[in-house]
Motif scaffolding. Structure first.
Motif, PDB file in Angstrom:
ATOM      1  N   VAL A  70       3.824  12.901  -5.582  1.00  0.00           N
ATOM      2  CA  VAL A  70       4.779  11.880  -4.902  1.00  0.00           C
ATOM      3  C   VAL A  70       4.557  11.708  -3.267  1.00  0.00           C
ATOM      4  CG1 VAL A  70       7.358  12.222  -4.208  1.00  0.00           C
ATOM      5  CG2 VAL A  70       6.640  12.824  -6.684  1.00  0.00           C
ATOM      6  N   GLY A  71       4.037  12.777  -2.737  1.00  0.00           N
ATOM      7  CA  GLY A  71       3.819  12.796  -1.521  1.00  0.00           C
ATOM      8  C   GLY A  71       2.560  11.851  -1.024  1.00  0.00           C
ATOM      9  N   SER A  72       1.553  11.329  -2.017  1.00  0.00           N
ATOM     10  CA  SER A  72       0.590  10.603  -1.733  1.00  0.00           C
ATOM     11  C   SER A  72       0.711   9.127  -2.305  1.00  0.00           C
ATOM     12  CB  SER A  72      -0.773  11.152  -2.276  1.00  0.00           C
ATOM     13  OG  SER A  72      -0.587  11.166  -3.787  1.00  0.00           O
ATOM     14  N   SER A  73       1.895   8.833  -3.100  1.00  0.00           N
ATOM     15  CA  SER A  73       2.122   7.407  -3.387  1.00  0.00           C
ATOM     16  C   SER A  73       2.977   6.421  -2.548  1.00  0.00           C
ATOM     17  CB  SER A  73       2.958   7.864  -4.708  1.00  0.00           C
ATOM     18  OG  SER A  73       2.096   8.307  -5.927  1.00  0.00           O
ATOM     19  N   THR A  74       2.927   5.174  -2.675  1.00  0.00           N
ATOM     20  CA  THR A  74       3.562   4.403  -1.962  1.00  0.00           C
ATOM     21  C   THR A  74       4.673   3.743  -2.700  1.00  0.00           C
ATOM     22  OG1 THR A  74       1.440   3.704  -0.864  1.00  0.00           O
ATOM     23  CG2 THR A  74       3.485   2.203  -0.706  1.00  0.00           C
ATOM     24  N   TYR A  75       6.156   3.925  -1.916  1.00  0.00           N
ATOM     25  CA  TYR A  75       7.347   3.516  -2.640  1.00  0.00           C
ATOM     26  C   TYR A  75       7.718   2.398  -1.644  1.00  0.00           C
ATOM     27  CZ  TYR A  75       7.001   7.574  -5.068  1.00  0.00           C
ATOM     28  OH  TYR A  75       6.324   8.900  -5.785  1.00  0.00           O
ATOM     29  N   CYS A  76       8.529   1.476  -2.365  1.00  0.00           N
ATOM     30  CA  CYS A  76       9.122   0.404  -1.572  1.00  0.00           C
ATOM     31  C   CYS A  76      10.297   1.048  -0.806  1.00  0.00           C
ATOM     32  CB  CYS A  76      10.042  -0.540  -2.569  1.00  0.00           C
ATOM     33  SG  CYS A  76      10.930  -2.049  -1.736  1.00  0.00           S
ATOM     34  N   HIS A  77      10.309   0.838   0.464  1.00  0.00           N
ATOM     35  CA  HIS A  77      11.139   1.303   1.488  1.00  0.00           C
ATOM     36  C   HIS A  77      12.520   0.753   1.343  1.00  0.00           C
ATOM     37  CE1 HIS A  77      10.287  -2.249   3.838  1.00  0.00           C
ATOM     38  NE2 HIS A  77      11.425  -2.190   4.262  1.00  0.00           N
ATOM     39  N   ARG A  78      12.830  -0.293   0.392  1.00  0.00           N
ATOM     40  CA  ARG A  78      14.157  -0.825   0.437  1.00  0.00           C
ATOM     41  C   ARG A  78      14.521  -0.658  -0.811  1.00  0.00           C
ATOM     42  NH1 ARG A  78      16.712  -5.001   2.818  1.00  0.00           N
ATOM     43  NH2 ARG A  78      14.909  -5.535   3.644  1.00  0.00           N
ATOM     44  N   CYS A  79      13.970  -0.593  -1.949  1.00  0.00           N
ATOM     45  CA  CYS A  79      14.465  -0.264  -3.428  1.00  0.00           C
ATOM     46  C   CYS A  79      14.206   1.009  -3.911  1.00  0.00           C
ATOM     47  CB  CYS A  79      14.490  -1.558  -4.276  1.00  0.00           C
ATOM     48  SG  CYS A  79      13.010  -1.563  -4.845  1.00  0.00           S
ATOM     49  N   ARG A 127      11.190   1.658  -5.371  1.00  0.00           N
ATOM     50  CA  ARG A 127      10.366   1.224  -6.330  1.00  0.00           C
ATOM     51  C   ARG A 127       8.906   1.883  -6.245  1.00  0.00           C
ATOM     52  NH1 ARG A 127       8.836  -0.190 -11.780  1.00  0.00           N
ATOM     53  NH2 ARG A 127       7.775  -2.052 -11.543  1.00  0.00           N
ATOM     54  N   LEU A 128       8.240   2.632  -7.318  1.00  0.00           N
ATOM     55  CA  LEU A 128       6.969   3.058  -7.115  1.00  0.00           C
ATOM     56  C   LEU A 128       6.144   1.850  -7.030  1.00  0.00           C
ATOM     57  CD1 LEU A 128       4.668   5.305  -7.073  1.00  0.00           C
ATOM     58  CD2 LEU A 128       4.684   5.096  -9.595  1.00  0.00           C
ATOM     59  N   LEU A 129       5.134   1.741  -5.786  1.00  0.00           N
ATOM     60  CA  LEU A 129       4.632   0.445  -5.719  1.00  0.00           C
ATOM     61  C   LEU A 129       3.050   0.736  -5.967  1.00  0.00           C
ATOM     62  CD1 LEU A 129       5.893  -0.907  -2.348  1.00  0.00           C
ATOM     63  CD2 LEU A 129       6.504  -1.548  -4.663  1.00  0.00           C
ATOM     64  N   ILE A 130       2.643   2.075  -5.223  1.00  0.00           N
ATOM     65  CA  ILE A 130       1.198   2.447  -5.776  1.00  0.00           C
ATOM     66  C   ILE A 130       1.073   4.046  -5.988  1.00  0.00           C
ATOM     67  CG2 ILE A 130      -0.968   2.406  -4.844  1.00  0.00           C
ATOM     68  CD1 ILE A 130      -0.512   0.369  -2.743  1.00  0.00           C
ATOM     69  N   GLY A 131       0.807   4.029  -7.422  1.00  0.00           N
ATOM     70  CA  GLY A 131       0.972   5.540  -7.903  1.00  0.00           C
ATOM     71  C   GLY A 131      -0.518   6.310  -7.538  1.00  0.00           C
ATOM     72  N   ARG A 132      -0.609   7.315  -6.764  1.00  0.00           N
ATOM     73  CA  ARG A 132      -1.726   8.180  -6.555  1.00  0.00           C
ATOM     74  C   ARG A 132      -1.745   9.406  -7.232  1.00  0.00           C
ATOM     75  NH1 ARG A 132      -0.310   5.556  -2.001  1.00  0.00           N
ATOM     76  NH2 ARG A 132      -1.850   3.502  -1.545  1.00  0.00           N
ATOM     77  N   THR A 153       3.289  -7.560  -6.201  1.00  0.00           N
ATOM     78  CA  THR A 153       2.861  -8.661  -6.706  1.00  0.00           C
ATOM     79  C   THR A 153       1.523  -9.135  -6.216  1.00  0.00           C
ATOM     80  OG1 THR A 153       3.835  -9.910  -4.841  1.00  0.00           O
ATOM     81  CG2 THR A 153       5.471  -9.378  -6.757  1.00  0.00           C
ATOM     82  N   PRO A 154       0.970 -10.468  -6.664  1.00  0.00           N
ATOM     83  CA  PRO A 154      -0.398 -10.677  -5.840  1.00  0.00           C
ATOM     84  C   PRO A 154      -0.371 -10.810  -4.480  1.00  0.00           C
ATOM     85  CG  PRO A 154      -0.136 -12.058  -8.038  1.00  0.00           C
ATOM     86  CD  PRO A 154       1.395 -11.095  -7.786  1.00  0.00           C
ATOM     87  N   CYS A 208       6.781  -6.032  -3.471  1.00  0.00           N
ATOM     88  CA  CYS A 208       7.738  -5.112  -4.519  1.00  0.00           C
ATOM     89  C   CYS A 208       7.967  -6.112  -5.641  1.00  0.00           C
ATOM     90  CB  CYS A 208       8.891  -4.374  -3.864  1.00  0.00           C
ATOM     91  SG  CYS A 208       9.944  -3.638  -5.206  1.00  0.00           S
ATOM     92  N   ASP A 209       7.417  -5.601  -6.672  1.00  0.00           N
ATOM     93  CA  ASP A 209       7.590  -6.466  -7.932  1.00  0.00           C
ATOM     94  C   ASP A 209       9.197  -6.695  -8.512  1.00  0.00           C
ATOM     95  OD1 ASP A 209       7.752  -4.341  -9.429  1.00  0.00           O
ATOM     96  OD2 ASP A 209       5.988  -4.467 -10.701  1.00  0.00           O
ATOM     97  N   ARG A 210       9.922  -5.638  -7.793  1.00  0.00           N
ATOM     98  CA  ARG A 210      11.405  -5.679  -8.347  1.00  0.00           C
ATOM     99  C   ARG A 210      12.124  -6.270  -7.438  1.00  0.00           C
ATOM    100  NH1 ARG A 210      13.341   0.173 -10.056  1.00  0.00           N
ATOM    101  NH2 ARG A 210      13.390   0.591  -7.742  1.00  0.00           N
ATOM    102  N   CYS A 211      12.152  -5.866  -5.974  1.00  0.00           N
ATOM    103  CA  CYS A 211      13.153  -6.603  -5.229  1.00  0.00           C
ATOM    104  C   CYS A 211      12.470  -7.520  -4.051  1.00  0.00           C
ATOM    105  CB  CYS A 211      13.669  -5.624  -4.365  1.00  0.00           C
ATOM    106  SG  CYS A 211      12.630  -4.808  -3.072  1.00  0.00           S
ATOM    107  N   GLY A 212      11.224  -7.778  -4.418  1.00  0.00           N
ATOM    108  CA  GLY A 212      10.433  -8.822  -3.413  1.00  0.00           C
ATOM    109  C   GLY A 212      10.140  -8.457  -1.998  1.00  0.00           C
TER     110      GLY A 212
END
Length: 364
Positions: free
Chosen positions: A300-309, A311-316, A327-328, A332-336
């Protein structure tokens, strides 16, 4: 393989003094040296009345690492980086975990000789997207690092500086014109710590951080190694994270990493995981969007999350990526919401491998 090297490479960040000494103006130490003397870094010294670099073209070794090990979490995730350093350092940190390299006063410890072109060609041959100047501080091998960066850019390879940021304004601007990303080691947030533990000053490091953020396009991340009883109080962590938020902005990733006793600081215990998680909580509470823990296993502490919603963006899991929800174009692929950084449409798949390299060979 081109192995051209120069034992005494001319430099230009120095000035002559009236008493016959030469003053190095590369870093805030301003070493004033007589003929034959070396600076604290040991690799720059007075030869013939001029400051020369003794480590040009010589390295303490090469290794292909995951970029997350630098640590950089928002710069080409999952890709391999060719890492190298030289010898010496312009700080004197008592806790240095690369002290056998950074405090070496034996240039014979530099086992590999390589021209800038050879390094760049090796990075390209091994599929590395970038080269990292690391292990010791690239500030002190300024001329060599810049030559390597120029050779790399000619081949489409990016450059990463892993530095303590202890450098004067003019060489700083010259250096970072050639860098694409940097992780700056903000060792603490007190002049007392820098003076007592590192033999330096805090203010020049803060100036480097502000310069990078405000005046360059270099991707910036920060690392602070937390040492029990020295720089891990709630008061100091609160002040540090508020400064980052207010002066650099909430999108600069901050890494809190664990200390283990080494070199001259053997009377402190290893950093408890709880300390790192407490620091991360303070950073997030103070409005930083991306705070990480390192040198411990904590997905959890090494992964990247969307600061708005959220969402787990990059799991490590360690240095291995196990989730990718960007997204390419890096949102964030959920809230943009955009995730700041340097991302490609797809992450790399290098994983946690560490591959020592001898130039001219493609494997360990």
């Amino acid at each position: 393989m081109d192995t051209t090297t120069t034992e005494e490479f001319p430099t230009r960040h120095w000035r002559p003094l009236d008493d016959g000494r030469a003053e190095c103006t590369l870093c805030p130490r301003f070493c004033k040296l007589r003929e034959g003397q070396r600076g604290l870094c040991f690799v720059r010294g007075n030869r013939g009345g001029k400051i020369v670099l003794f480590s040009y073209g010589r390295s303490s070794g090469f290794c292909v690492d995951p970029i997350e090990k630098k640590p950089l979490n928002h710069f080409l995730p999952g890709t391999p980086v060719l890492s190298f350093g030289t010898a010496g350092c312009n700080l004197a940190c008592k806790f240095c975990q690369n002290w056998d390299i950074s405090k070496s006063r034996e240039l014979d410890a530099l086992l590999d000789r390589a021209s800038p072109e050879a390094i760049a060609d090796t990075a390209r041959r091994l599929g590395c997207r970038s080269v990292a100047y690391t292990y010791n501080d690239p500030v002190i091998f300024h001329e060599y690092a810049l030559a390597v960066a120029q050779a790399c850019h000619q081949r489409g390879i990016l450059s990463v500086a892993v530095s303590a940021g202890y450098v004067c304004p003019e060489p700083r601007a010259e250096f970072y014109r050639h860098m694409d990303a940097a992780n700056i080691d903000l060792k603490a947030f007190s002049e007392r710590f820098y003076r007592k533990i590192c033999g330096g000053q805090l203010q020049p490091v803060l100036e480097t951080l502000e310069y990078l953020r405000r005046e360059t396009s270099v991707w910036l991340e920060i690392t602070t190694l937390l040492i029990p009883g020295e720089n891990d109080s709630d008061t100091e962590l609160d002040a540090l994270t508020r400064w980052v938020r207010d002066r650099l902005g909430p999108d600069v990733p901050l890494h809190f990493t664990a200390f283990h006793p080494d070199w001259k600081l053997l009377d402190r215990p290893p950093t408890p995981p709880e300390t790192l998680l407490r620091a991360r909580a303070i950073a997030l509470r103070n409005g930083l969007h991306y705070a990480y823990v390192g040198n411990i296993h904590h997905p959890v502490g090494s992964s990247t999350y969307c600061h708005r919603c959220g969402r787990l963006l990059i799991g490590r899991d360690g240095y291995r990526l196990n989730a990718w929800n960007l997204t390419p174009d890096g949102a964030c692929d959920r809230c943009g919401t955009p995730c700041p950084g340097v991302f490609e449409a797809r992450p790399g798949d290098w994983g946690a491998r560490r591959m020592p390299v001898s130039l001219g060979r493609s494997g360990p």
